[in-house]
Enzyme design. Structure first.
Site, PDB file in Angstrom:
ATOM      1  N   ASP A 153     -22.260  43.663  64.506  1.00  0.00           N
ATOM      2  CA  ASP A 153     -21.328  43.635  65.633  1.00  0.00           C
ATOM      3  C   ASP A 153     -21.908  42.626  66.620  1.00  0.00           C
ATOM      4  O   ASP A 153     -23.102  42.284  66.551  1.00  0.00           O
ATOM      5  CB  ASP A 153     -21.255  45.043  66.241  1.00  0.00           C
ATOM      6  CG  ASP A 153     -20.614  45.056  67.609  1.00  0.00           C
ATOM      7  OD1 ASP A 153     -19.451  44.650  67.715  1.00  0.00           O
ATOM      8  OD2 ASP A 153     -21.304  45.458  68.578  1.00  0.00           O
ATOM      9  N   ASP A 197     -20.859  42.080  70.584  1.00  0.00           N
ATOM     10  CA  ASP A 197     -21.050  42.489  71.981  1.00  0.00           C
ATOM     11  C   ASP A 197     -21.750  43.838  72.082  1.00  0.00           C
ATOM     12  O   ASP A 197     -21.263  44.826  71.559  1.00  0.00           O
ATOM     13  CB  ASP A 197     -19.698  42.538  72.689  1.00  0.00           C
ATOM     14  CG  ASP A 197     -19.108  41.136  72.842  1.00  0.00           C
ATOM     15  OD1 ASP A 197     -17.975  40.921  72.369  1.00  0.00           O
ATOM     16  OD2 ASP A 197     -19.790  40.256  73.391  1.00  0.00           O
TER      17      ASP A 197
HETATM   18  C1  XBP Z   1     -16.489  44.000  72.104  1.00  0.00           C
HETATM   19  C2  XBP Z   1     -15.146  43.790  72.619  1.00  0.00           C
HETATM   20  C3  XBP Z   1     -14.740  42.400  73.030  1.00  0.00           C
HETATM   21  C4  XBP Z   1     -15.440  42.011  74.321  1.00  0.00           C
HETATM   22  C5  XBP Z   1     -14.646  40.987  75.086  1.00  0.00           C
HETATM   23  O1  XBP Z   1     -16.592  43.249  70.893  1.00  0.00           O
HETATM   24  O2  XBP Z   1     -14.365  44.732  72.681  1.00  0.00           O
HETATM   25  O3  XBP Z   1     -13.352  42.449  73.209  1.00  0.00           O
HETATM   26  O4  XBP Z   1     -15.536  43.160  75.164  1.00  0.00           O
HETATM   27  O5  XBP Z   1     -14.452  39.860  74.264  1.00  0.00           O
HETATM   28  P1  XBP Z   1     -17.566  43.756  69.692  1.00  0.00           P
HETATM   29  P2  XBP Z   1     -12.991  39.181  74.186  1.00  0.00           P
HETATM   30  O6  XBP Z   1     -16.630  44.209  68.578  1.00  0.00           O
HETATM   31  O7  XBP Z   1     -18.384  42.553  69.322  1.00  0.00           O
HETATM   32  O8  XBP Z   1     -18.419  44.890  70.231  1.00  0.00           O
HETATM   33  O9  XBP Z   1     -12.472  39.096  75.596  1.00  0.00           O
HETATM   34  O10 XBP Z   1     -13.233  37.825  73.553  1.00  0.00           O
HETATM   35  O11 XBP Z   1     -12.174  40.110  73.322  1.00  0.00           O
HETATM   36 MG    MG Z   2     -20.018  46.046  70.333  1.00  0.00          MG
END
Ligand code: XBP
Ligand code: MG
Length: 241
Positions: free
Chosen positions: A10, A12
């Protein structure tokens, strides 16, 4: 027992603690558009239960400004500006990879495991973060499922199913590292064994069904991940290390 073939990441909250930068970028985009909107930390923690920045913004706007005109256009414009601002933060090198991440990626690559990403975030955000931290050559080694490659974002399993199809691998031959409840739910629904690494946005969540829940990957080597992967049974249990 199925051998481990691919390590999935993953982005973020897992590869790096990026959500504060996302939050700041959203707020900067609101100010630049002359909007008196502000997502503080408690509100953003709630909004993170919605996967996808555009989906998050759309749901918040629909709930708080139901009479707003051109909702789709507003979301598109604000999210594009937010993404540019977020990428500027990433490009400035302001967000390091989390503890143990670069080492584990190196160990996985040296062991001949596949490297992959399954994320809700925008593809350009992944390239910027991973490319900046690991270089273009290692970034090119990753199979990346990101953003709008699927319509249904996490917690739906679609992004993991899309990735498994591209990898040509069974879910049970992979192991993913996630940070959030929606990420775990997405992985579980796709049948991908999941280790959760906690952060300040997700600590205290419900992670039943995770293979393991750990604070971070510091001191955790590929051998330990392989051992955890080897314990998969019909009913994976969540054990805290
Ligand atoms: C987490 C998310 C992403 C980010 C924002 O992603 O929900 O939407 O919060 O990024 P991950 P965007 O699956 O890597 O934990 O604004 O580009 O969506
Ligand atoms: Mg994440």
């Amino acid at each position: 027992m199925t051998a481990l073939r691919c390590l999935i990441w993953d982005v973020d909250g897992t590869l790096a603690d990026t959500e504060e930068a996302h939050r700041q970028a959203f707020n900067a985009a609101f100010v630049a558009a002359g909007l008196a909107w502000h997502w503080d930390v408690p509100l953003y923690r709630e909004l993170l239960k919605i996967g996808g920045g555009k989906e998050r913004l759309r749901q918040w706007l629909a709930a708080t400004h139901p009479t707003i005109g051109d909702l789709d256009g507003t979301v598109k414009r604000l999210h594009a500006d937010k993404t540019a601002r977020y990428q500027a933060i990433v490009d400035a090198g302001a967000i390091p990879l989390r503890l143990g991440v670069a080492r584990l990626i190196g160990e996985a690559r040296a062991a001949g495991l596949g490297l992959a990403v399954a994320t809700t975030t925008t593809r350009g955000n992944v390239d910027g973060l991973l490319g900046g931290a690991l270089g273009a050559d290692l970034l090119a080694q990753f199979t990346i499922a990101a953003g709008d490659c699927v319509a249904a974002k996490k917690p739906a399993p679609d992004v993991y199913r899309w990735l498994l199809d591209r990898l040509g691998l069974a879910a049970s031959s992979c192991l993913t590292i996630e940070d959030s409840e929606i990420g775990l739910a997405s992985a579980r629904a796709a049948g991908v064994p999941c280790v959760v690494t906690l952060n300040d946005w997700t600590r205290g969540g419900a992670f039943e069904g995770a293979l393991r829940v750990v604070e971070n990957l510091d001191g955790i080597g590929l051998d330990r991940l392989r051992a955890w992967h080897g314990t998969i049974c019909a009913t994976p249990t969540c054990r805290r290390e």
